[in-house]
Design a protein around this motif. Sequence first.
Motif, PDB file in Angstrom:
ATOM      1  N   VAL A 581     -14.011  -5.036   3.841  1.00  0.00           N
ATOM      2  CA  VAL A 581     -13.861  -5.419   5.293  1.00  0.00           C
ATOM      3  C   VAL A 581     -12.478  -5.932   5.591  1.00  0.00           C
ATOM      4  CG1 VAL A 581     -14.773  -6.962   6.851  1.00  0.00           C
ATOM      5  CG2 VAL A 581     -16.095  -6.483   4.817  1.00  0.00           C
ATOM      6  N   ILE A 582     -11.756  -6.431   4.840  1.00  0.00           N
ATOM      7  CA  ILE A 582     -10.357  -6.937   5.133  1.00  0.00           C
ATOM      8  C   ILE A 582      -9.466  -5.793   5.442  1.00  0.00           C
ATOM      9  CG2 ILE A 582      -8.156  -8.236   4.624  1.00  0.00           C
ATOM     10  CD1 ILE A 582     -10.124 -10.333   3.439  1.00  0.00           C
ATOM     11  N   GLN A 583      -9.497  -4.805   4.464  1.00  0.00           N
ATOM     12  CA  GLN A 583      -8.581  -3.779   4.343  1.00  0.00           C
ATOM     13  C   GLN A 583      -8.795  -2.670   5.834  1.00  0.00           C
ATOM     14  OE1 GLN A 583      -9.576  -0.625   1.552  1.00  0.00           O
ATOM     15  NE2 GLN A 583      -7.368  -0.143   1.222  1.00  0.00           N
ATOM     16  N   ASN A 584      -9.925  -2.520   6.024  1.00  0.00           N
ATOM     17  CA  ASN A 584     -10.504  -1.673   7.115  1.00  0.00           C
ATOM     18  C   ASN A 584      -9.993  -2.586   8.364  1.00  0.00           C
ATOM     19  OD1 ASN A 584     -11.832   0.143   5.586  1.00  0.00           O
ATOM     20  ND2 ASN A 584     -13.857  -0.808   5.850  1.00  0.00           N
ATOM     21  N   ALA A 585     -10.068  -3.860   8.468  1.00  0.00           N
ATOM     22  CA  ALA A 585      -9.713  -4.486   9.756  1.00  0.00           C
ATOM     23  C   ALA A 585      -8.265  -4.483  10.029  1.00  0.00           C
ATOM     24  CB  ALA A 585     -10.129  -6.015   9.634  1.00  0.00           C
ATOM     25  N   ILE A 586      -7.550  -4.470   8.758  1.00  0.00           N
ATOM     26  CA  ILE A 586      -6.002  -4.318   8.833  1.00  0.00           C
ATOM     27  C   ILE A 586      -5.556  -2.910   9.425  1.00  0.00           C
ATOM     28  CG2 ILE A 586      -3.949  -4.350   7.262  1.00  0.00           C
ATOM     29  CD1 ILE A 586      -5.078  -6.527   5.684  1.00  0.00           C
ATOM     30  N   ASN A 587      -6.266  -2.044   8.703  1.00  0.00           N
ATOM     31  CA  ASN A 587      -5.879  -0.543   8.912  1.00  0.00           C
ATOM     32  C   ASN A 587      -6.355  -0.265  10.820  1.00  0.00           C
ATOM     33  OD1 ASN A 587      -4.677   0.149   6.648  1.00  0.00           O
ATOM     34  ND2 ASN A 587      -6.764   0.581   5.803  1.00  0.00           N
ATOM     35  N   HIS A 589      -6.479  -2.392  12.994  1.00  0.00           N
ATOM     36  CA  HIS A 589      -5.802  -3.198  13.959  1.00  0.00           C
ATOM     37  C   HIS A 589      -4.237  -2.890  14.151  1.00  0.00           C
ATOM     38  CE1 HIS A 589      -5.131  -6.601  16.607  1.00  0.00           C
ATOM     39  NE2 HIS A 589      -3.860  -7.122  15.940  1.00  0.00           N
ATOM     40  N   TRP A 590      -3.629  -2.623  12.732  1.00  0.00           N
ATOM     41  CA  TRP A 590      -2.122  -2.407  12.895  1.00  0.00           C
ATOM     42  C   TRP A 590      -1.953  -0.870  12.463  1.00  0.00           C
ATOM     43  CZ3 TRP A 590      -3.660  -7.126  10.925  1.00  0.00           C
ATOM     44  CH2 TRP A 590      -3.313  -8.528  11.442  1.00  0.00           C
ATOM     45  N   LYS A 591      -1.344   0.019  13.279  1.00  0.00           N
ATOM     46  CA  LYS A 591      -1.108   1.227  12.841  1.00  0.00           C
ATOM     47  C   LYS A 591       0.153   1.476  12.030  1.00  0.00           C
ATOM     48  CE  LYS A 591      -4.929   1.858  15.464  1.00  0.00           C
ATOM     49  NZ  LYS A 591      -6.091   1.960  15.012  1.00  0.00           N
ATOM     50  N   SER A 592       0.316   2.780  11.790  1.00  0.00           N
ATOM     51  CA  SER A 592       1.363   3.100  10.796  1.00  0.00           C
ATOM     52  C   SER A 592       2.883   2.781  11.252  1.00  0.00           C
ATOM     53  CB  SER A 592       1.565   4.703  10.644  1.00  0.00           C
ATOM     54  OG  SER A 592       1.645   5.328  11.905  1.00  0.00           O
ATOM     55  N   ASP A 593       3.170   2.397  12.467  1.00  0.00           N
ATOM     56  CA  ASP A 593       4.299   2.008  13.080  1.00  0.00           C
ATOM     57  C   ASP A 593       4.591   0.426  12.377  1.00  0.00           C
ATOM     58  OD1 ASP A 593       2.472   0.806  14.812  1.00  0.00           O
ATOM     59  OD2 ASP A 593       3.764   0.842  16.397  1.00  0.00           O
ATOM     60  N   THR A 594       3.318  -0.033  12.071  1.00  0.00           N
ATOM     61  CA  THR A 594       3.646  -1.708  11.487  1.00  0.00           C
ATOM     62  C   THR A 594       3.021  -1.689  10.134  1.00  0.00           C
ATOM     63  OG1 THR A 594       3.168  -2.699  13.615  1.00  0.00           O
ATOM     64  CG2 THR A 594       2.898  -4.052  11.780  1.00  0.00           C
ATOM     65  N   VAL A 595       1.852  -0.996   9.728  1.00  0.00           N
ATOM     66  CA  VAL A 595       1.669  -1.108   8.170  1.00  0.00           C
ATOM     67  C   VAL A 595       1.855   0.210   7.638  1.00  0.00           C
ATOM     68  CG1 VAL A 595      -0.646  -1.204   6.961  1.00  0.00           C
ATOM     69  CG2 VAL A 595      -0.231  -3.008   8.873  1.00  0.00           C
ATOM     70  N   LEU A 596       2.777   0.193   6.555  1.00  0.00           N
ATOM     71  CA  LEU A 596       2.956   1.414   5.985  1.00  0.00           C
ATOM     72  C   LEU A 596       1.894   1.970   5.119  1.00  0.00           C
ATOM     73  CD1 LEU A 596       5.369   3.673   5.526  1.00  0.00           C
ATOM     74  CD2 LEU A 596       5.945   2.328   3.521  1.00  0.00           C
ATOM     75  N   GLY A 597       1.266   1.337   4.503  1.00  0.00           N
ATOM     76  CA  GLY A 597       0.286   1.604   3.450  1.00  0.00           C
ATOM     77  C   GLY A 597      -0.573   0.398   2.974  1.00  0.00           C
ATOM     78  N   THR A 598      -1.870   0.445   2.376  1.00  0.00           N
ATOM     79  CA  THR A 598      -2.442  -0.443   1.736  1.00  0.00           C
ATOM     80  C   THR A 598      -3.365  -0.155   0.629  1.00  0.00           C
ATOM     81  OG1 THR A 598      -4.468   0.048   3.136  1.00  0.00           O
ATOM     82  CG2 THR A 598      -3.157  -1.649   4.129  1.00  0.00           C
ATOM     83  N   SER A 599      -3.548  -0.999  -0.388  1.00  0.00           N
ATOM     84  CA  SER A 599      -4.337  -0.755  -1.747  1.00  0.00           C
ATOM     85  C   SER A 599      -5.171  -1.836  -1.958  1.00  0.00           C
ATOM     86  CB  SER A 599      -3.471  -0.650  -2.808  1.00  0.00           C
ATOM     87  OG  SER A 599      -2.751  -1.747  -3.070  1.00  0.00           O
ATOM     88  N   ILE A 600      -6.237  -1.643  -2.465  1.00  0.00           N
ATOM     89  CA  ILE A 600      -7.385  -2.744  -2.754  1.00  0.00           C
ATOM     90  C   ILE A 600      -7.797  -2.497  -4.191  1.00  0.00           C
ATOM     91  CG2 ILE A 600      -9.256  -1.199  -1.901  1.00  0.00           C
ATOM     92  CD1 ILE A 600     -10.720  -3.717  -1.168  1.00  0.00           C
ATOM     93  N   ALA A 601      -7.961  -3.561  -4.912  1.00  0.00           N
ATOM     94  CA  ALA A 601      -8.514  -3.801  -6.115  1.00  0.00           C
ATOM     95  C   ALA A 601      -9.738  -4.849  -6.195  1.00  0.00           C
ATOM     96  CB  ALA A 601      -7.732  -4.318  -7.343  1.00  0.00           C
ATOM     97  N   THR A 602     -11.024  -4.362  -6.416  1.00  0.00           N
ATOM     98  CA  THR A 602     -12.071  -5.318  -6.454  1.00  0.00           C
ATOM     99  C   THR A 602     -12.839  -5.283  -7.825  1.00  0.00           C
ATOM    100  OG1 THR A 602     -12.554  -4.376  -4.148  1.00  0.00           O
ATOM    101  CG2 THR A 602     -14.520  -5.514  -5.574  1.00  0.00           C
ATOM    102  N   VAL A 603     -13.064  -6.323  -8.322  1.00  0.00           N
ATOM    103  CA  VAL A 603     -13.576  -6.430  -9.658  1.00  0.00           C
ATOM    104  C   VAL A 603     -14.603  -7.311  -9.679  1.00  0.00           C
ATOM    105  CG1 VAL A 603     -13.297  -7.294 -12.109  1.00  0.00           C
ATOM    106  CG2 VAL A 603     -11.337  -6.162 -10.750  1.00  0.00           C
ATOM    107  N   GLY A 604     -15.820  -6.862 -10.149  1.00  0.00           N
ATOM    108  CA  GLY A 604     -17.223  -7.644 -10.259  1.00  0.00           C
ATOM    109  C   GLY A 604     -16.964  -8.694 -11.265  1.00  0.00           C
ATOM    110  N   SER A 605     -17.838  -9.878 -11.297  1.00  0.00           N
ATOM    111  CA  SER A 605     -17.845 -11.072 -12.232  1.00  0.00           C
ATOM    112  C   SER A 605     -18.140 -10.380 -13.476  1.00  0.00           C
ATOM    113  CB  SER A 605     -18.907 -11.825 -11.799  1.00  0.00           C
ATOM    114  OG  SER A 605     -20.252 -11.406 -11.541  1.00  0.00           O
TER     115      SER A 605
END
Length: 805
Positions: A581-587, A589-605
Amino acid sequence: MNPFATFLVGASILMMLLVYVGTAVHKTKRLVGTLLVAVTAIASIYTVEVMKLKLGIDLQGGSEFIVQLSPGKNDDGTPKPVTSNDVQQAIGILERRLNPDASKDLTMQPEGGDRIVIQMPGITEDEIKEVRTKIQTVAHLEFRRVHPDSQAKLEQIRARGGIKEPGWVEMKYTPAKDSTAPVRSELVRDTADIEGKYVSSAFRTVDAQGNKVALQFNSAGAKLFDDLASIHYMKEMAIIVDGQIHSAPTLKARQYGGRAEISGGSAAGFTQQEADSLATLLSNPLQNPMNILSESSVSSAYGQSSIDQGKWIGIAALIITTCFMMFIYRLAGLVAIVGLVINIAILFGSMALFGFTLTMPGIAGVVLTIGMAVDANVLIYERLREEMEAGKTLVGALEAAYEKAFSAIADSNITTLISAVILFVISGGLVKGFAVTLMVGLISSMVGALIVTRVIFMWVVDKGILHKIHTTKIIPDKVFDILSSAPKFIIASLVVTAISFATLAIKGKESFGIDFRGGSRVDVTLVKGKNIADSEFDAVLKGLKQEDGKTDIGTYYPQRKTDASGATNISIRCEEKSGTVIQNAINNHWKSDTVLGTSIATVGSVIGSELAYQSMWAMFAALIAIFLYLLLRYEVAFALGAIIALFHDVLMVPGLCVLFGQELSVIHVGALLTIAGYSINDTIVVFDRIRETIQKGSGGSMREMMNEAICKTLSRTLLTGPTALAPMIVLLFLGNPAMLEFAMPITIGVLLGTYSSIFIASPLVLWYAKKTGTSLKRQVLDAQIEQMKAEQAIAAAAAASGGKK
């Protein structure tokens, strides 16, 4: 590459290596060694150019999922355990779902009894979202009869206040995309007439009415469907997927021959994309629902940024190492750098040839290899300086230096290799890439130090280019009473260890990152010169809902760091379901002129607790293996001193890393095992010299001989530390967040390893000998006699064998 050519070159290299090791003729050794180095280097460079390095998803972008199959249900409703057949069936289904046209670089492999690791490099962020949806979609297909008076009966049910018709249930149609019209319902049977397990295939077709999905039944399903159609001819049959009606066509034939069609639930019918998506979902629907236990997704821009950083960090580490070696060893330092460059070429060539994957932690492994490769050269050169000072010629000094340094180099590399192998076997994911790089790097570094530099020295000495080695001496040739200060250092170590343990106790669960306690981490790389204030993040993320739509995204913790290019990296740790949700919101809201790229790591308990358990076993197994190896190579006192010093280093590092603001992750396990190898490396060099000093019988008490041996290696120890630290410091200040996780513990570990080999391990050996009444001198000399007897027996056997021939 051509397999025959690869085999021919490999066999030639092996033959030349055997001749090089086996021959005692100097000229032959020099020529064969030169040919061996040249062919190996050229073949390595050519292999990298032709076969290319295989990049991990963290470098080229893409996604990795670890999914778990949930138990299915038997016909009587009881749980049905997951079998290997279920796993293989799921892999086949996912292959058709995720890669229907075989255009993507998709790899899937089983893990354990009920899990699948899915890797899809090079896919876009939009594709990653689609993949996530397709993995979690069960696509339960079933066919149910529609009530003959469906709409009239539904009106009656609503008029009666919702009192249901026995044997029938209301189901809604799949809502049309972007439609605001009310969703229609039908009254259908409350149990399925035919289950989707009888469908053998599904695919999109097009006719005058538009896109449709064609279903092909297996033989049993074809008979069941025809029996149903013959009884309920000209009545409606609802085709239901995941509890929603996709269409309710009329059975206009009594025999279908095993084939049926699904048309869109809306008047407009299916779009091509909707029909393709539904067809892939219906291709032998899953009998076992899947849960995503962990996820790691990286945008291509973020991966390219990591590659660029890795290049600059590697170059910076090489430049620093070159300047240091040339300042201390002049021309001999340049020879070491040539060996190091060929070592790196062999490393990358081997990885390309065998298809090993280079990951971001793998880049850290390459940088660490640079430091450890130089360590071997420092060990040789310090021996060379001593032999020259003893009055030997350059030729004699070189022979003695390589011969005497070999034992310590081999032992230290083998112990580090033990750690790397255990890490490779027990770990998974990106850390495995670090282990692979470290293993290959250790082997190539021994080739670079013991063969490449030796061959170069043969040429420059034989051709009269080099007559003497000039070095900068940083430690005077003096014996210091180091062991007398041991109690003070041991007390200091106990204090620091207490601080480390107290930090872990106070922080508690907060000491552990998402790898061990579950959660998500979103890494954002901004365009150089751009920044996002915390208040802007709060404004964008406020009010967002988790993927389940029930609660908000909860607490998140952003951390900032500037990388080698000057760009800002922001790491956001958050709850497990909040990451995407946070990654999608960042991508968005802020386009490629501000955010160069993102990555996400999610680990279950679940994964987190398992990783913690595996990590504990990895550390335990590595320490036991190293201890057993030391028992084979050294006396009990030395093995105990080394392993206690090793525990000292490994136990201190986690608490100190947490104290400096890090969270413990699986990457720290890799770093700790590397520290174990490096610490033992340092300790072995000191112990090797202690044994040599005892064997020479220089006289004096055991304390005096040990002080003399420690001071003899002090110069090498203080030179090796900076060479190993220089690349790590470059990573520490210029690397991205993932590299920083390696750099900090290894930097702390190198400092502790250097310290403990002198002030912890050696005093413990002396203390143990005194407490137990053990004569170390007698044990070492007895071991030397036994070794000489064994060598004589081997020589005699070889001579006898030669005589018989």
